[in-house]
Design a protein around this motif. Structure first.
Motif, PDB file in Angstrom:
ATOM      1  N   PRO A   1      10.544 122.335 -30.243  1.00  0.00           N
ATOM      2  CA  PRO A   1      11.236 122.333 -31.549  1.00  0.00           C
ATOM      3  C   PRO A   1      11.586 123.742 -32.032  1.00  0.00           C
ATOM      4  O   PRO A   1      12.570 123.935 -32.738  1.00  0.00           O
ATOM      5  N   GLU A   2      10.768 124.739 -31.658  1.00  0.00           N
ATOM      6  CA  GLU A   2      11.026 126.118 -32.083  1.00  0.00           C
ATOM      7  C   GLU A   2      12.188 126.739 -31.300  1.00  0.00           C
ATOM      8  O   GLU A   2      12.869 127.638 -31.787  1.00  0.00           O
ATOM      9  N   LEU A   3      12.378 126.264 -30.079  1.00  0.00           N
ATOM     10  CA  LEU A   3      13.406 126.858 -29.211  1.00  0.00           C
ATOM     11  C   LEU A   3      14.751 126.150 -29.343  1.00  0.00           C
ATOM     12  O   LEU A   3      15.756 126.619 -28.823  1.00  0.00           O
ATOM     13  N   HIS A   4      14.744 124.982 -29.997  1.00  0.00           N
ATOM     14  CA  HIS A   4      15.984 124.216 -30.151  1.00  0.00           C
ATOM     15  C   HIS A   4      16.162 123.852 -31.616  1.00  0.00           C
ATOM     16  O   HIS A   4      15.217 123.432 -32.275  1.00  0.00           O
ATOM     17  N   SER A   5      17.368 123.994 -32.090  1.00  0.00           N
ATOM     18  CA  SER A   5      17.626 123.733 -33.511  1.00  0.00           C
ATOM     19  C   SER A   5      18.375 122.418 -33.666  1.00  0.00           C
ATOM     20  O   SER A   5      19.070 121.961 -32.757  1.00  0.00           O
ATOM     21  N   ASP A   6      18.237 121.835 -34.871  1.00  0.00           N
ATOM     22  CA  ASP A   6      18.948 120.617 -35.244  1.00  0.00           C
ATOM     23  C   ASP A   6      20.465 120.813 -35.230  1.00  0.00           C
ATOM     24  O   ASP A   6      21.218 119.862 -35.231  1.00  0.00           O
ATOM     25  N   ARG A   7      20.876 122.094 -35.245  1.00  0.00           N
ATOM     26  CA  ARG A   7      22.314 122.382 -35.293  1.00  0.00           C
ATOM     27  C   ARG A   7      22.816 123.043 -34.015  1.00  0.00           C
ATOM     28  O   ARG A   7      23.875 123.652 -33.992  1.00  0.00           O
ATOM     29  N   ASP A   8      22.034 122.910 -32.950  1.00  0.00           N
ATOM     30  CA  ASP A   8      22.490 123.406 -31.639  1.00  0.00           C
ATOM     31  C   ASP A   8      23.747 122.660 -31.215  1.00  0.00           C
ATOM     32  O   ASP A   8      24.015 121.553 -31.700  1.00  0.00           O
ATOM     33  N   ALA A   9      24.465 123.247 -30.261  1.00  0.00           N
ATOM     34  CA  ALA A   9      25.600 122.518 -29.663  1.00  0.00           C
ATOM     35  C   ALA A   9      25.085 121.212 -29.095  1.00  0.00           C
ATOM     36  O   ALA A   9      24.012 121.163 -28.489  1.00  0.00           O
ATOM     37  N   GLY A  10      25.849 120.140 -29.310  1.00  0.00           N
ATOM     38  CA  GLY A  10      25.471 118.846 -28.746  1.00  0.00           C
ATOM     39  C   GLY A  10      24.555 118.011 -29.616  1.00  0.00           C
ATOM     40  O   GLY A  10      24.120 116.942 -29.214  1.00  0.00           O
ATOM     41  N   THR A  11      24.253 118.475 -30.842  1.00  0.00           N
ATOM     42  CA  THR A  11      23.424 117.660 -31.738  1.00  0.00           C
ATOM     43  C   THR A  11      24.326 116.873 -32.684  1.00  0.00           C
ATOM     44  O   THR A  11      25.508 117.187 -32.851  1.00  0.00           O
ATOM     45  N   VAL A  12      23.749 115.884 -33.343  1.00  0.00           N
ATOM     46  CA  VAL A  12      24.510 115.029 -34.267  1.00  0.00           C
ATOM     47  C   VAL A  12      25.052 115.851 -35.437  1.00  0.00           C
ATOM     48  O   VAL A  12      26.205 115.692 -35.841  1.00  0.00           O
ATOM     49  N   LEU A  13      24.213 116.746 -35.973  1.00  0.00           N
ATOM     50  CA  LEU A  13      24.670 117.552 -37.124  1.00  0.00           C
ATOM     51  C   LEU A  13      25.802 118.501 -36.733  1.00  0.00           C
ATOM     52  O   LEU A  13      26.755 118.698 -37.484  1.00  0.00           O
ATOM     53  N   GLN A  14      25.700 119.067 -35.535  1.00  0.00           N
ATOM     54  CA  GLN A  14      26.764 119.966 -35.078  1.00  0.00           C
ATOM     55  C   GLN A  14      28.060 119.190 -34.841  1.00  0.00           C
ATOM     56  O   GLN A  14      29.143 119.663 -35.145  1.00  0.00           O
ATOM     57  N   LEU A  15      27.922 117.958 -34.328  1.00  0.00           N
ATOM     58  CA  LEU A  15      29.097 117.096 -34.128  1.00  0.00           C
ATOM     59  C   LEU A  15      29.774 116.822 -35.478  1.00  0.00           C
ATOM     60  O   LEU A  15      30.999 116.891 -35.600  1.00  0.00           O
ATOM     61  N   HIS A  16      28.954 116.533 -36.494  1.00  0.00           N
ATOM     62  CA  HIS A  16      29.494 116.239 -37.827  1.00  0.00           C
ATOM     63  C   HIS A  16      30.209 117.463 -38.399  1.00  0.00           C
ATOM     64  O   HIS A  16      31.318 117.359 -38.930  1.00  0.00           O
ATOM     65  N   GLU A  17      29.578 118.632 -38.270  1.00  0.00           N
ATOM     66  CA  GLU A  17      30.184 119.870 -38.781  1.00  0.00           C
ATOM     67  C   GLU A  17      31.532 120.144 -38.104  1.00  0.00           C
ATOM     68  O   GLU A  17      32.516 120.479 -38.746  1.00  0.00           O
TER      69      GLU A  17
ATOM     70  N   ASN B   1      17.631 115.099 -26.569  1.00  0.00           N
ATOM     71  CA  ASN B   1      18.392 114.752 -25.364  1.00  0.00           C
ATOM     72  C   ASN B   1      19.196 113.463 -25.510  1.00  0.00           C
ATOM     73  O   ASN B   1      20.264 113.336 -24.926  1.00  0.00           O
ATOM     74  N   PHE B   2      18.698 112.515 -26.321  1.00  0.00           N
ATOM     75  CA  PHE B   2      19.533 111.349 -26.652  1.00  0.00           C
ATOM     76  C   PHE B   2      20.782 111.819 -27.405  1.00  0.00           C
ATOM     77  O   PHE B   2      21.888 111.351 -27.166  1.00  0.00           O
ATOM     78  N   GLU B   3      20.584 112.757 -28.331  1.00  0.00           N
ATOM     79  CA  GLU B   3      21.726 113.289 -29.101  1.00  0.00           C
ATOM     80  C   GLU B   3      22.722 113.975 -28.185  1.00  0.00           C
ATOM     81  O   GLU B   3      23.941 113.838 -28.355  1.00  0.00           O
ATOM     82  N   GLN B   4      22.218 114.738 -27.218  1.00  0.00           N
ATOM     83  CA  GLN B   4      23.103 115.447 -26.297  1.00  0.00           C
ATOM     84  C   GLN B   4      24.007 114.466 -25.543  1.00  0.00           C
ATOM     85  O   GLN B   4      25.195 114.710 -25.352  1.00  0.00           O
TER      86      GLN B   4
END
Length: 847
Positions: A104-120, A598-601
């Protein structure tokens, strides 16, 4: 995060913690293992310096004994090597836990390929509506298989689970205690697991990881994309299940086992609902609501513990809706979100949890059909053609009793009879696919269709998708023609109409790579998907592709988001569906943080493909021609290697191939068919790819790639390959995944083989192609080192390779002793087998 920041964070959270906890680990009083922690660094240093100086594993291990121990007898020496293996196995578990805890520390909720990044991104590019529209016509499905690439027994899996939590909390006392437990817990199964054991092992993940993960991810999707007139479909994230249903080459999967596994899946989801409902009832204690929910709790309890009691998803939902109505009308909808979340879970998981698939080899079906024809028709099998057989099975009305037959025919018929009962209890989502391995002809699909007819199903009652699996080069070549014939056949056309005019087609990356080599297999599958998309569109059929992908790139694995995001508009994109197995379940979907990420990816890869324009996804005619040329040249090179007289014997005599079958890790034999001389086509993809991996040669992940690029370079056309790399996401993904295979290769380990009279020339062919591929890939990408763009994976691989280097020395040492027929063969064979475990587990970052 920038590359350097990521590296620094990884250094702090993973590397440093491993050093600290490893020192704690080294001082623990393990059974007969007190001084191993002191000796291990010496074996590592001897190995590292020795290979750099061109020494053999035998010289390295013997020097280690003479310099750092006073052991004299062979028995004392092998005993020490066993202890070192046990120690390293536990080091790998510790490292896995530390890396997982840092996720969790190495990956963010807003990384490429996440749901939030897709929305943005959708918001910025004014594509929110298009994204919602795509969500209506899209789903991901991860299908868990029991293929034996996971060597941790269940007890160790649970320690891993707890260790990760203790590391997250930095609780030194808890870590100390768990490491002590680990030191005394056996890493070996006493006997091979049954298919039911394998199923229960993965059901553990369904209950304790995926029930919450998928529920929470669905809630996140809803919160992010819902509007007053749009809610994502609850089927957008699905799970499939193979243990207990996959009988391809596994004589231990019977009709009875399939029934038992279906029952376990149903009971497990009901237990999850029962536990979830307890939490909901703690808050919804209001008059009227609590009585309804108490009643539902009793119904679930009865369905779990009383054989005669049954409950359907509809029964559960109607009770929830009753409670919902009272809650809104009488209690201001207080805590409504808790009830809504529970209702969503029931809609997602039904009474099946995960869809249990049936899979069998087409040749077995043919054998079954032939026996039926022989027994029931009076026709002479030697005198009738394939067409006449098809005519008979599609136009003859016979009702068969399984008890009139024996062996595989009886079991196959019983299994088809049971499907109706499983669908009744688990719902139609619980079982709705019959997959046929090694498909290359319409008879392979129609034989299965006929089996349902022979088991008393009226055609309108066959609520099953019949799924051909094209996996060999011949099968992939035949795919388009097979589907065209099926789409035009009136009886099958009607069947498809009843199935909503949707056809699932499975493609085998693992066997494809084994058969055609890395580049050719991936390109062949890409082209086959294009052809199948075109032919399906022409007949008005919605085609869904199901990829038989493994963990490492050599089995179709690698970076899955990049792979799926690189498929252009010529390939149908209604669903991303892939198999996941063994250490890939643990490493990619093994805990909630990783699984959700990874499901999000996967989900965003498929949606991005349709919604956002990107010229790099669609291949131009020129790029296509070049890819075709590279694939053909590499295929020729790989085919020459396969045809080499030493190919199979090299794997048999110089690798761990023969030892896979002796490990108690999976219920399935390592080759199709029994007895006789080992043939290439009977080799299963897992031991095949795994043996190359144990040799640190990873041949299926790169062989022929460098040769193909060199051929074009010789013609002065290397700039064309560079343009392809820059212009095509698909080709770039293949290159980067192949680099991962090469990064995990280490030829100095086996360089002693170059002097081997029988295999020296063969080893040199592999080494030369590795060097060529590596130098040309670095030139192509402009990298200074392999995997330069992926600092986290690169650092992880580096540390893991360091941990297992002594293990590899021991394994090769033992193999050399066996080849020379020196000493106690039994002890050396056990060393080879034991060292398989740690090596495989340490390679977990392969998908």
């Amino acid at each position: 995060m920038l590359h350097e920041e990521k590296k620094e964070k990884f250094h702090q959270l993973v590397e440093n913690k491993f050093q600290i906890y490893n020192s704690l680990f080294m001082s623990l009083p393990y059974d007969k293992m007190s001084n191993i922690g002191m000796l291990l660094p010496f074996l590592y240093e001897e190995s590292k310096a020795g290979y750099e100086a061109g020494k053999s594993p035998e010289e390295i291990v013997e020097e280690f004994f003479s310099k750092h121990t006073e052991l004299k007898t062979e028995e004392q020496k092998t005993e020490l090597l066993f202890k070192i293996i046990q120690y390293i196995e536990r080091q790998v578990v510790l490292y896995d836990s530390i890396e997982d805890a840092a996720f969790p520390e190495l990956h963010s909720d807003r990384d490429a390929g996440t749901v939030l990044q897709l929305h943005e991104r959708a918001l910025q590019e004014h594509q929110l509506e298009a994204t919602r529209k795509k969500l209506k016509d899209f789903a991901i499905k991860v299908v868990f298989t029991a293929h034996p690439t996971q060597f941790y027994p269940n007890a160790v899996q649970r320690i891993l689970h707890d260790l990760r939590t203790a590391i997250t909390n930095d609780s030194v006392t808890a870590i100390d205690m768990l490491l002590q437990q680990l030191g005394k817990t056996p890493f070996l199964n006493q006997q091979k697991p049954s298919p039911l054991d394998e199923a229960l092992s993965i059901i553990f993940y369904l209950r304790y990881v995926y029930y919450d993960t998928i529920g929470e991810l669905y809630k996140k999707l809803k919160n992010t994309f819902s509007t007053s007139n749009f809610t994502p479909d609850q089927d957008v994230i699905q799970m499939g299940f193979w243990p207990g249903g996959d009988r391809d080459g596994n004589p231990f999967v019977t009709a009875e086992i399939t029934k038992q596994v279906a029952r376990e899946l149903r009971l497990s989801i009901l237990k999850s609902y029962y536990a979830h409902l307890k939490k909901v009832r703690r808050r919804l204690s209001f008059r009227g609501v609590s009585e309804v929910l108490d009643g539902l709790s009793d119904d679930l309890y009865d369905a779990i513990f009383k054989e005669e009691a049954a409950i359907s998803a509809g029964d559960i939902l109607s009770k929830i809706e009753e409670a919902e109505k009272i809650l809104i009308e009488q209690h201001n909808g207080l805590f409504y979100n808790l009830l809504e979340d529970f209702k969503d879970r029931v809609n997602i998981f039904g009474t099946h949890f995960a869809t249990l698939d049936i899979r069998q080899d087409s040749r077995v079906h043919q054998q079954v059909i032939d026996e039926i024809i022989e027994k029931k028709s009076g026709l002479n099998l030697d005198e009738i053609s394939v067409e006449e057989k098809l005519d008979w099975i599609l136009n003859t009305n016979v009702s068969l009793d399984p008890n009139d037959f024996e062996g595989i025919t009886k079991d196959t018929l019983q299994n088809v009879y049971h499907i109706k009962d499983i669908q009744k209890k688990n719902g139609q989502r619980g079982m709705n696919r019959y997959i046929i391995s090694n498909s290359d002809h319409i008879k392979d699909v129609l034989n299965v269709f006929a089996l349902f007819r022979f088991c008393g199903y009226r055609e309108e009652e066959i609520n099953m998708d019949i799924v051909p699996l094209f996996e060999t080069m011949e099968g992939l070549d035949a795919g388009e023609q097979v589907m065209k014939q099926l789409y035009e056949l009136p009886v099958y056309k009607k069947h498809l109409e009843r199935r909503g005019n949707a056809q699932t087609i499975m493609l085998g990356f693992s066997d494809g790579t084994k058969d055609g080599g890395y580049l050719k297999a991936n390109w062949e599958i890409y082209e086959t998907k294009e052809q199948l998309t075109k032919i399906s569109d022409r007949y008005g059929i919605k085609v869904i592709f199901f990829d038989g992908r493994g963990g490492p790139p050599a089995r179709g694995g690698g970076k899955t988001h990049d792979f799926y995001a690189s498929q252009g508009k010529t390939i149908a994109n209604h669903q991303i569906e892939l198999t996941v197995q063994g250490q890939t379940i643990t490493s990619v979907f093994g805990n909630k943080d990783q699984a959700k990420y990874n499901f999000e990816q996967l989900l965003t890869a498929g949606i991005e493909n349709d919604v956002f324009k990107n010229a790099k996804k669609d291949l131009s005619e020129k790029e296509r021609t070049l890819l075709e040329e590279l694939a053909e040249i590499s295929y020729k090179k790989y085919s020459d290697l396969k045809a080499h007289p030493r190919f199979v014997s090299y794997l048999q005599e110089m690798s761990t191939l023969e030892y896979y079958g002796r490990t108690n890790i999976g219920s399935r034999p390592t080759k199709r068919g029994a007895g006789g001389e080992l043939k290439f086509e009977d080799l299963r993809a897992i031991p095949f790819v795994g043996s190359w991996s144990q040799l640190k040669q990873n041949v299926p992940g790169f062989f022929g790639f460098g040769f193909a690029m060199q051929e074009l370079k010789n013609q002065g056309r290397f700039d064309e390959v560079k343009s392809l790399y820059k212009g095509s996401d698909f080709f770039k993904t293949l290159v980067l995944n192949s680099m991962m295979s090469m990064n995990k290769s280490y030829f100095p380990l086996t360089s002693y083989m170059r002097k081997n009279e029988k295999f020296g020339e063969f080893w040199t062919i592999l080494f030369d192609e590795y060097n060529l591929s590596k130098s040309l890939m670095l030139e192509l990408t402009g990298f200074q080192e392999l995997m330069e763009e992926e600092p986290l994976s690169q650092m992880s691989v580096k540390i893991r390779e360091k941990i297992v280097l002594p293990l590899l020395s021991i394994q090769q040492y033992a193999l050399i002793k066996i080849q020379k027929e020196e000493g106690n063969r039994d002890a050396y064979e056990k060393l080879v087998m034991r060292s398989l475990f740690g090596n495989i587990n340490a390679s977990r970052n392969s998908a």
